[in-house]
Design an enzyme around this catalytic site. Structure first.
Site, PDB file in Angstrom:
ATOM      1  N   THR A 437      39.985  19.033  57.360  1.00 20.95           N
ATOM      2  CA  THR A 437      38.969  17.988  57.234  1.00 20.95           C
ATOM      3  C   THR A 437      37.942  18.162  58.345  1.00 20.95           C
ATOM      4  O   THR A 437      38.251  18.683  59.420  1.00 20.95           O
ATOM      5  CB  THR A 437      39.572  16.575  57.314  1.00 20.95           C
ATOM      6  OG1 THR A 437      40.200  16.395  58.602  1.00 20.95           O
ATOM      7  CG2 THR A 437      40.603  16.357  56.222  1.00 20.95           C
ATOM      8  N   GLU A 438      36.718  17.709  58.086  1.00 23.98           N
ATOM      9  CA  GLU A 438      35.612  17.975  59.004  1.00 23.98           C
ATOM     10  C   GLU A 438      35.739  17.362  60.393  1.00 23.98           C
ATOM     11  O   GLU A 438      35.158  17.911  61.344  1.00 23.98           O
ATOM     12  CB  GLU A 438      34.272  17.583  58.374  1.00 23.98           C
ATOM     13  CG  GLU A 438      34.209  16.205  57.778  1.00 23.98           C
ATOM     14  CD  GLU A 438      34.515  16.197  56.292  1.00 23.98           C
ATOM     15  OE1 GLU A 438      33.834  15.465  55.559  1.00 23.98           O
ATOM     16  OE2 GLU A 438      35.452  16.908  55.868  1.00 23.98           O
ATOM     17  N   PRO A 439      36.465  16.246  60.609  1.00 20.16           N
ATOM     18  CA  PRO A 439      36.573  15.760  61.988  1.00 20.16           C
ATOM     19  C   PRO A 439      37.503  16.574  62.871  1.00 20.16           C
ATOM     20  O   PRO A 439      37.680  16.216  64.041  1.00 20.16           O
ATOM     21  CB  PRO A 439      37.077  14.325  61.821  1.00 20.16           C
ATOM     22  CG  PRO A 439      37.775  14.310  60.522  1.00 20.16           C
ATOM     23  CD  PRO A 439      37.014  15.265  59.652  1.00 20.16           C
TER      24      PRO A 439
END
Length: 808
Positions: A437-439
């Site tokens: 996921t991007e975070p």
């Protein structure tokens, strides 16, 4: 007696001076004295109540006088009008609510005081208002609870009845963010044109902050080109979300297009977007634990939301760093390895009272605390993924999952794409891919819905800016994203559907423009769609169409550009419950390549689109297993015969053991006998072979090692000349390097075959397909862009191929 009193006063002064010394460091900002004096304010209050009485009695000075712990109201008193405030957090995770609420309360309190006393000005000649306002708010994930908390606290305007007072301004003047979906109150201020607002790619915002930390001019990248973020007239609007932003002088500076020259004489020019770095006067961040000197650790945080680079950018801009924590440790008692933000960067620490932690300091707005999501423990129940019922969502996820390959790094978007993980879990392929996921999460099972961001049983959690470095550099192999609107050219809109609602792209643009293989997932129509899936016959019928079409003549906002994807050489597919499309350089519109069994081409597809796609002459029917009850039983890895590749040129065998598990003595016997059977015809003619083996993802049950070694020794003695063992991409590199040295090829004939349109030039799509066909190399978008910096002709073709092979 007088001498003793004087000596006591001098001793008190020395202690006070030593206590305040750390706060008197010079601030290289445009208002140096203001920040220094404001920092002293809470300490002056403390000394006035503690030190003076102590001097009259025992001269006792509390040892925590020099510490950075203060109340939220004292911390936010350091913020001044026109400051740029940067806030950490991601969607529903890690919001510093106590400080945000304190800032909101300060604004409302000062507004009421100003109106009650009838005075707004300080009385000096600067005209500064006593009421704080006109802040610039910078954020990436924009923490919020989709209602009133998080950044929604800052959506404050002057109270009713103050319209005639021109000196009362909104708390926020402008916002620059990546996602507004969870902060509807800020979004409403933007759509009503009360504030200036921009929506930019989340990864670019993250690196804008990092650029400011190093005093760089900004973040230079190709991410955003061809989308609404592109400032080129006729292409995009530079990320402006309303008319007020378009008319702002600041708009021309925020995102600009630049050209950079390369080569000895700068003869090669490439276009980039420059996202301007902004000085940050105030950083509001959140951590789990702090000591009183300001060192911060993040053990109970589910994500690392760039707190370190936000603090660094503020510190190096001459600003202040305000940190919210849930607990306080003894001075310098935190292990140095666990400190995520050093105390030297932090000015104020605010500790949330224990009774308020569930409201002002939960892990997220949906979970108070979950050690599985913070990475502190591994859950034994991660494999028990709930199965989807057989509906249109599962059909779409099933068809998309056909693209999954073992050993790949994958990103799943919110909504429909989340079903791909559930289908992969049901089919048993989930352990062989790495979800991200991007975070900043690698591995595990990503959380869904309002909990999106962290993952159950994650392998690693890195900072968000580091994750986007990985993404933008081409680290992702595949991504599965949602789509709200799709145009004839393959453009996709997910960021905004109307003038009345502001959402933003989040990490969508970064992911979609830097990933080699993209699948967009959506239903064909929406709002009222009803389908019937015959799980026994394996077909689908449309009972009722939705009132809103997804395939439209023009998207409201271009979040993904089909033309830009073709230029970058990406493979793009559009998967629905009844049809599959793709976008290539061969056609200027989408190409229909698959249709579901039971669907009428005219009635259910063409009549539900606002444009006519190109129909592939090789139009296929979607695999019936997608529509049947039970598992599809996809063969993810192939047979052992398919995994053994022989190359005659150098008499070398490549064996890929990824995903093979030997769990019993019978498995070991089968493996050795099968390998012997496959290699015997090869070695019978030319003798023992050189062998290269990939052991990545290979599993041998404990206790079988001795039997395995004995069985394999017989195979090696009979068939192997020598053997090299690798794992992962090293196996791929060894295979390609050998191929590049051995395989003969004629540059002129290969170029002619790759030049599909015969114009004497190789466009990115032609080069990508040709390199894969002739050399077995899948080029990443950034690699393809690097190779195509200049025109590829027959004259420089050999050099281009050589450069391509050296990349591997």
């Amino acid at each position: 007696r007088e001498e003793l009193q004087n000596r006591n006063k001098m001793q008190s002064a020395r202690i006070v001076t030593r206590s305040l010394a750390p706060l008197l460091r010079p601030y290289p900002s445009r208002r140096p004295h203001r920040h220094a004096l404001k920092l002293l304010r809470p300490y002056i209050r403390f000394f006035s109540s503690q030190i003076i009485p102590a001097a009259a009695n025992s001269l006792h000075i509390p040892r925590n006088a020099a510490h950075k712990v203060c109340t939220p109201s004292d911390a936010v008193s350091l913020i001044s009008s026109n400051d740029t405030v940067c806030v950490s957090g991601f969607v529903g995770q890690g919001s510093p609510d106590l400080l945000l609420k304190a800032l909101s309360d300060r604004y409302e309190r000062e507004c009421q005081e100003a109106l009650q006393h009838g005075r707004v000005l300080n009385g000096d000649d600067t005209g500064d208002s006593k009421v704080i306002g006109d802040l610039t708010l910078l954020f990436g994930g924009g923490p919020g609870d989709w209602k009133t908390r998080g950044l929604n606290y800052l959506a404050r305007v002057p109270p009713p009845g103050s319209e005639d007072n021109e000196r009362l301004r909104p708390l926020i003047k402008r916002t620059i963010g990546g996602h507004y979906g969870q902060t509807p109150m800020l979004g409403n201020l933007a759509t009503s044109n009360q504030i200036e607002a921009w929506t930019l790619p989340m990864g670019s915002i993250s690196r804008m902050i990092r650029a400011q930390a190093t005093h760089s001019p900004g973040h230079i990248t190709t991410i955003g080109m061809g989308t609404y973020v592109d400032p080129t007239p006729g292409v995009g609007c530079g990320g402006a979300a309303n008319q007020r932003a378009l008319e702002s002088p600041f708009h021309k500076e925020l995102v600009t297009k630049i050209s950079l020259g390369f080569g000895p004489e700068k003869e090669q020019e490439m276009e980039y977007l420059l996202y301007k770095a902004l000085p940050i006067q105030v950083a509001i961040i959140r951590a789990t634990t702090a000591d009183s000197s300001g060192n911060l650790s993040f053990e109970h945080e589910s994500l690392l939301c760039d707190q370190r680079i936000i603090a660094t950018a503020a510190r190096n801009s001459g600003g202040v760093v305000l940190a919210q924590v849930e607990r306080l440790a003894a001075l310098r008692s935190l292990p140095s390895r666990s400190v995520g933000v050093p105390g030297a960067m932090v000015d104020c620490v605010c500790v949330v009272d224990e009774e308020d932690r569930d409201y002002f300091h939960p892990m997220s707005f949906t979970s108070k605390y979950n050690p599985v999501l913070t990475g502190e423990v591994k859950s034994p129940c991660c494999d028990n993924i709930p199965k989807l019922s057989l509906n249109e969502r599962k059909v779409i996820a099933r068809r998309a999952s056909f693209a999954l390959k073992p050993g790949k790094v994958v990103n799943l978007g919110i909504g429909l794409p989340e079903g791909v993980a559930q289908v992969a879990g049901e089919e048993g392929s989930l352990p062989y891919i790495t979800l991200t996921t991007e975070p900043g999460v690698f591995g595990g099972l990503p959380a869904s819905g309002h909990e999106f961001g962290p993952a159950t049983n994650a392998d690693a959690i890195v900072e968000m800016n580091a994750q986007f470095d990985f993404y933008d550099g081409g680290g992702l192999d595949q991504c599965f994203l949602g789509a709200a609107q799709i145009s004839p050219e393959g453009d996709v809109n997910v960021s905004r559907m109307s003038e009345a609602k502001l959402t933003g792209p989040g990490g969508f643009i970064d992911i979609s423009q830097a990933t080699r293989n993209i699948s967009f997932l959506c239903t064909f129509t929406t709002k009222g769609l009803a389908v019937n899936i015959d799980g026994k016959q394996g077909k689908i019928s449309i009972q009722k169409e939705g009132s809103v079409k997804k395939f439209v003549k023009k998207v409201f906002e271009r979040t993904f550009s089909g033309e830009e994807a073709v230029r970058r050489g990406q493979k793009v597919f559009y998967v629905t419950e009844r049809a599959v499309f793709r976008r290539t350089s061969k056609h200027e519109v989408l190409e229909l390549i698959e249709i579901a069994p039971g669907v009428d081409l005219q009635k259910d597809i063409f009549d539900q689109m606002e444009f006519e796609p190109f129909v592939s002459p090789d139009l296929k029917v979607m695999d019936r297993r997608i529509f049947l009850d039970g598992k599809m039983n996809l063969e993810l890895f192939g047979s052992l015969e398919e995994r053994v590749k022989y190359r005659e040129e150098d008499h070398t065998v490549f064996i890929d053991l990824f995903g093979i598990s030997l769990l019993s003595e019978q498995d070991v016997t089968w493996f050795a006998d099968s390998l012997d059977e496959i290699l015997t015809p090869i070695t019978f003619q030319r003798g023992p072979v050189d062998v290269v083996v990939n052991y990545d993802g290979y599993d041998l049950k404990t206790g079988l090692e001795e039997k395995y070694m004995k069985a394999l020794e017989k195979v090696e003695a009979k068939h192997y000349r020598n053997v090299k063992r690798y794992s992962g991409k090293a196996f791929r590199a060894a295979k390609l390097n050998t191929l590049a040295k051995i395989k003969p090829w004629n540059a002129a004939s290969v170029f002619k075959e790759m030049d599909e349109d015969g114009d004497g030039y190789l466009f990115p799509e032609e080069l990508r397909r040709g390199i894969r066909k002739h050399f077995g190399i899948k080029l990443k978008p950034n690699e393809l862009q690097s190779l195509c910096e200049s025109h590829v002709t027959v004259h420089n073709f050999t050099d281009i191929v050589g450069k391509c092979l050296r990349m591997r």
